[in-house]
Enzyme design. Structure first.
Site, PDB file in Angstrom:
ATOM      1  N   ASP A  55      -7.902   9.822   1.884  1.00 36.61           N
ATOM      2  CA  ASP A  55      -7.114   8.772   2.541  1.00 36.61           C
ATOM      3  C   ASP A  55      -5.630   8.946   2.225  1.00 36.61           C
ATOM      4  O   ASP A  55      -5.225   8.834   1.064  1.00 36.61           O
ATOM      5  CB  ASP A  55      -7.607   7.407   2.034  1.00 36.61           C
ATOM      6  CG  ASP A  55      -7.141   6.248   2.895  1.00 36.61           C
ATOM      7  OD1 ASP A  55      -6.279   6.454   3.766  1.00 36.61           O
ATOM      8  OD2 ASP A  55      -7.634   5.125   2.693  1.00 36.61           O
ATOM      9  N   ASP A  56      -4.819   9.245   3.241  1.00 40.18           N
ATOM     10  CA  ASP A  56      -3.360   9.325   3.066  1.00 40.18           C
ATOM     11  C   ASP A  56      -2.946  10.480   2.153  1.00 40.18           C
ATOM     12  O   ASP A  56      -2.290  10.265   1.130  1.00 40.18           O
ATOM     13  CB  ASP A  56      -2.812   8.018   2.487  1.00 40.18           C
ATOM     14  CG  ASP A  56      -2.437   6.988   3.534  1.00 40.18           C
ATOM     15  OD1 ASP A  56      -3.054   7.006   4.606  1.00 40.18           O
ATOM     16  OD2 ASP A  56      -1.554   6.151   3.278  1.00 40.18           O
ATOM     17  N   CYS A  95      -4.607   4.866   9.747  1.00 37.76           N
ATOM     18  CA  CYS A  95      -6.003   4.878   9.332  1.00 37.76           C
ATOM     19  C   CYS A  95      -7.010   4.692  10.462  1.00 37.76           C
ATOM     20  O   CYS A  95      -7.781   5.592  10.775  1.00 37.76           O
ATOM     21  CB  CYS A  95      -6.217   3.804   8.274  1.00 37.76           C
ATOM     22  SG  CYS A  95      -7.902   3.740   7.665  1.00 37.76           S
ATOM     23  N   ASP A 266      -7.481  11.768   6.306  1.00 36.86           N
ATOM     24  CA  ASP A 266      -7.308  11.138   7.616  1.00 36.86           C
ATOM     25  C   ASP A 266      -5.944  11.384   8.249  1.00 36.86           C
ATOM     26  O   ASP A 266      -5.822  11.451   9.464  1.00 36.86           O
ATOM     27  CB  ASP A 266      -7.630   9.644   7.563  1.00 36.86           C
ATOM     28  CG  ASP A 266      -6.744   8.848   6.615  1.00 36.86           C
ATOM     29  OD1 ASP A 266      -5.996   9.448   5.818  1.00 36.86           O
ATOM     30  OD2 ASP A 266      -6.826   7.594   6.661  1.00 36.86           O
ATOM     31  N   HIS A 267      -4.903  11.558   7.437  1.00 37.82           N
ATOM     32  CA  HIS A 267      -3.563  11.890   7.929  1.00 37.82           C
ATOM     33  C   HIS A 267      -2.653  12.088   6.729  1.00 37.82           C
ATOM     34  O   HIS A 267      -3.011  11.772   5.591  1.00 37.82           O
ATOM     35  CB  HIS A 267      -2.996  10.789   8.842  1.00 37.82           C
ATOM     36  CG  HIS A 267      -2.962   9.437   8.201  1.00 37.82           C
ATOM     37  ND1 HIS A 267      -2.005   9.068   7.284  1.00 37.82           N
ATOM     38  CD2 HIS A 267      -3.783   8.363   8.319  1.00 37.82           C
ATOM     39  CE1 HIS A 267      -2.236   7.826   6.874  1.00 37.82           C
ATOM     40  NE2 HIS A 267      -3.316   7.378   7.480  1.00 37.82           N
TER      41      HIS A 267
END
Length: 498
Positions: A55-56, A95, A266-267
């Protein structure tokens, strides 16, 4: 390979109506069946599929992607044992929209989740429907952030679990272990970590020499707050790596070699909410013993919308024509074939804590990238309406991003960190014009609320009093008292399914 459609929106399983401008969608049935026969010893039975999503986390913050300052041994080992993708993308650096692509095989504009904290359209079929029909149990272990429930009907779902002494909840390792030990049928499991997303660890006395700097942040080398935050972020990356190590131990203990394991995030965090590569390019590493050649690399463009089509083909099915993605199974099998000629990017910037009116769209091939910022200072006057209250927020959005021009064009081969805008360079006119044409064709096929010749700029909102309204305070932005609650329902485009 019969590749499906070559166009895809930039860029952890999955995010198009028929896109005429992007090339012909092909079925992948015949040539892929031949390649599947070549690998029959490895995939004669349906493999288990595990997708681990961080995540992130920036793609640049892994040892296997060139950052020697950060500790990611589990991801590095996966890359050594499998394949590392250098051009993997999501379409939105935020997200919920990013995850919606993984799970639907459709870009955010088409699946309906093109702003954070919003839902997918209720008529969309997701991985839970498609993979169940192919005989799989579909499991979510960890963070969700997607809705509604009728679209995402997991066979099993386990929430993150509290853990003492760390800033974020952990993935549900006990539930994962029990499931892997007793699994009776093929499964597709998404393990979704809450790390390294802030809140980060508190690292004492960090030094600039502990951090790897890049052209987009090298001006922060003397910024003590930035260095402390980055050190905490690095420490949170290590904590995610610890969880990944535990998962891989369970996989190696309880499952056979006929297991495809993919790691992604996710990014990026450095380009969050933007359409720059530091937000949309994602890490993507896959291990599949006896199928993937260890230590291999692919420079082909792949996208989160490709994940579900790939899983469906691996499971013996065919993916529907209205999916935006294509199968990259041939790449896993060692074939260097084009999966997509373009990937695309979306930026909404509304219904978030820092809501402002500043939408962007992006198109990218392997070398060149074009960005259109629809409410830049250069063009804000043409976006104004006859409504003073609306105009205030349109102008506010343009001023909040005053350093971002109307058009951006980058030669990524010579400028991978997008530092030199070529949009006004006449030597690149034909390249820019083609990218513009193809991007707007794609936007039209996606049913985008933006268009090339639109009048004004759309203001969007969920129905009712939900969401982060432009004319109301949020924890991260304050609105002048005279401007609070001045927008009416008629000023917005209300997205009903949100």
């Amino acid at each position: 390979m019969n590749s499906k459609k070559t166009g895809v929106i930039i860029l952890g399983c999955i995010a198009f109506l028929h896109i005429a401008c992007s090339g012909d969608k092909k079925t992948q049935a015949q040539d892929t069946s031949d390649s599947m026969l070549e690998k029959s010893s490895a995939i004669s039975e349906k493999p288990n599929i595990i997708f681990y999503l961080a995540d992130d986390q920036d793609v640049y913050d892994y040892g296997c992607y060139g950052n020697e300052k950060v500790h990611t041994p589990a991801v590095d080992a996966l890359a050594k044992d499998g394949i590392l993708f250098t051009n993997a993308f999501t379409a939105q650096a935020i997200c919920a929209p990013s995850r919606s692509q993984l799970f639907t095989g459709k870009y955010p504009l088409k699946n309906g989740c093109f702003a954070n904290h919003t839902g997918t359209r209720s008529d969309i079929k997701s991985v839970t429907t498609h993979m169940k029909k192919l005989g799989y149990e579909v499991v979510l272990a960890g963070k969700s952030h997607v809705k509604p429930e009728n679209v995402y009907q997991w066979d099993r779902e386990w929430e993150p679990v509290p853990k003492q002494g760390v800033p974020r909840d952990y993935i549900p390792l006990d539930s994962i272990a029990a499931y892997l030990k007793n699994a009776k049928k093929p499964f597709c499991m998404f393990i979704t970590s809450k790390y390294p997303h802030g809140k980060y660890f508190d690292v004492e006395h960090p030094k600039a020499s502990d951090i790897k700097f890049y052209p987009f942040n090298e001006n922060k080398k003397t910024d003590k707050t930035f260095i402390k935050t980055k050190a905490g972020y690095y420490r949170s990356i290590e904590e995610d790596n610890t969880q990944l190590e535990e998962v891989l131990k369970l996989v190696d203990t309880y499952l056979t070699d006929n297991t495809l394991f993919i790691y992604s995030a996710d990014h990026g965090v450095s380009g969050k909410f933007t359409v720059k590569d530091i937000g949309l390019k994602v890490p993507f590493v896959a291990r599949w013993p006896k199928v993937i050649k260890p230590g291999s690399t692919s420079n082909q463009l792949i996208h989160y919308t490709d994940v579900l089509p790939t899983f469906m083909e691996i499971a013996g099915g065919k993916f529907p024509e209205d999916m935006d993605g294509n199968s990259f199974l041939p790449l896993l099998q060692g074939k260097d074939v084009e999966v997509n000629n373009y990937v695309y990017g979306v930026r909404t910037n509304q219904n978030i804590l820092n809501s402002e009116i500043f939408p962007s769209r992006m198109i990218r091939d392997k070398r060149y990238k074009y960005i259109r910022n629809f409410n830049s200072i250069e063009v804000v006057e043409q976006n104004l309406t006859g409504k003073p209250n609306v105009n205030y927020f349109i102008e506010r959005g343009a001023k909040a991003h005053k350093n971002e021009p109307f058009e951006e064009l980058y030669d990524l081969q010579n400028d991978p960190f997008e530092q030199h805008n070529l949009a006004s360079n006449p030597d690149y006119k034909s390249i820019k014009e083609k990218l513009i044409k193809d991007m707007f064709s794609w936007m039209k096929a996606q049913g985008d609320i933006l268009s090339e010749n639109m009048i004004g700029i759309p203001i969007i909102t969920p129905k009712g009093n939900r969401g982060f309204k432009l004319d109301q305070d949020t924890p991260r932005r304050k609105i002048p008292e005279a401007r609070k609650n001045t927008l009416t329902k008629d000023d917005y485009i209300v997205i009903e399914h949100w």
